[in-house]
Scaffold this motif. Structure first.
Motif: not given
Length: 427
Positions: A31-35, A80-84, A100-105, A126-138
């Motif tokens: 449902n979140l994906a459809e939204a 469906n979960d927050e991924l490392s 994209i994980d649930r948090t990112g969605l 919220a997006k900035l704090k989410y992205q900060l530890p994920r810099l290596h992935t992008s």
């Protein structure tokens, strides 16, 4: 126009670690994906005690997922979960598509829905704090697109030997500091508004609950019945997170009693911690309320889980010891009688006037229980006071004497103190 043509096809994936709630959480994820303007073309699940630390799914399931991605021709996977960060990196490497994980969605949905300046700032934080530890992935180029930075202003201070990762990290940290500063200023303005409302001693009631439970529909129904005018309706749409901004309206009951009703952002299970923290100022309408009305979709078989999610989220934002009533909404979708009151619970339908009036009665019973009945002797030359009492209080009786008008009325604590010198002590 065929709206289905604009939807992004995705594959959703999930690990069944909690059998009692897993089916519900996957339904909610879809449902979140459809939204978020996505079309779920296939769902892949695996039963494991814990996620694979490297790839979330086991090796064989990752191979199956890769084949599904190829067969379905999708370029996005939703977990469906927050991924490392390493899980995101490894799954993207194996499948060669975005994940994209649930948090990112949920963050994407909030970013697309935010309307007010404050809501936009809260989502960005919220997006900035989410992205900060994920810099290596992008790649830095994708990061620039997501954060709205460019190679012009953000990179002019690059020091000798500074890595791209260090530069991106510093850019994000600087932006977080800036957004936090802007939010503090915005929060001060909101606090000033709330203090002004508190001075008036007008009770405040906050609608809280799961997203898409019908809070905004109830809000509009109450505005139609008890609002000063009907041009202050809030947006209603049958989707998750249709409302992000808190709306506050003053409502006046037939007996002149008034209260402020707020419609707050809806909750969802596994609401990202970053968003809960970022939206604390928006949810302050709930933390400062005299009464909470938890709106529940009574027709949903997962309603008990929704109630639990709401209560856990309220606890996380510091809402404690505030009286609460429960509006079991959408009874019109069920074969049951409504409105029906059971203690502090009301089985109702948001579009049903008798239901809304009964809800107003419950609110009145809860928030005006400390009103005082006072008889005041108002001199004839103080006609403005009599007019004020007639317009703003419940008048129980009016008598006329040689030295003035005797008004017996129900008063709040502010008015009781304000007109204390006119208190009639003897008949």
């Amino acid at each position: 126009m065929d709206l289905t043509q604009t939807l992004t096809p995705v594959v959703t994936i999930g690990l069944n670690q909690h059998p009692n709630s897993f089916d519900y959480s996957m339904t909610e994820l879809n449902n979140l994906a459809e939204a978020n303007n996505m079309k779920v073309v296939e769902t892949l699940i695996q039963k494991l005690d814990r996620p694979d630390p490297a790839t979330y799914f086991g090796k064989g399931k990752i191979e199956e997922l890769t084949q599904v991605v190829i067969d379905d021709g999708v370029d996005t996977i939703v977990a469906n979960d927050e991924l490392s960060p390493s899980q995101i990196r490894n799954i993207e490497k194996a499948t060669r598509v975005r994940i994209i994980d649930r948090t990112g969605l949920i963050l994407e949905i909030f970013a697309n829905r935010a309307q007010s300046r404050e809501a936009k700032l809260q989502v960005e934080l919220a997006k900035l704090k989410y992205q900060l530890p994920r810099l290596h992935t992008s790649a830095s180029q994708r990061l620039d697109q997501q954060t709205g930075t460019s190679s012009g202003g953000g990179f002019t201070n690059r020091g000798a030997g500074e890595s791209q990762y260090e530069l991106n990290q510093r850019t994000l940290e600087n932006r977080i500091t800036h957004v936090n500063r802007e939010l503090k200023e915005s929060s001060k303005a909101d606090q000033t508004k709330r203090k002004q409302r508190d001075k008036s001693d007008t009770p405040t009631v906050a609608l809280v609950g799961y997203t898409n439970a019908g809070k905004s529909t109830i809000m509009n129904g109450m505005i139609n019945l008890f609002g000063d005018n009907d041009d202050k309706q809030v947006m209603v749409k049958d989707m998750l997170f249709a409302t992000l901004d808190t709306s506050v309206r003053k409502l006046s009951l037939p007996d002149q009693k008034s209260f402020l009703l707020s419609d707050t952002v809806g909750f969802v299970s596994q609401l990202p911690h970053q968003l809960v923290q970022a939206f604390k100022s928006t949810l302050a309408e709930a933390t400062n309320a005299d009464l909470l009305v938890q709106v529940v979709d009574y027709s949903d078989p997962h309603r008990e889980m929704m109630i639990k999610t709401t209560e856990e989220t309220l606890k996380e934002i510091g809402v404690d010891n505030i009286p609460m009533v429960v509006a079991l909404n959408k009874a019109d979708k069920m074969d049951i009688a409504y409105p029906t009151r059971e203690g502090d619970n009301l089985i109702m339908a948001a579009t049903d006037q008798p239901s809304l009036k009964e809800l107003a009665n419950i609110i009145k019973e809860k928030v005006f229980k400390d009103y005082q009945t006072r008889s005041l002797l108002i001199p004839f030359d103080k006609g403005d006071i009599v007019s004020y009492l007639n317009d703003n209080t419940t008048i129980l009786k009016t008598d006329y004497r040689e030295n003035g008008t005797v008004v017996t009325a129900e008063l709040n604590s502010v008015d009781a103190k304000r007109f204390e010198k006119y208190l009639l002590t003897t008949e």
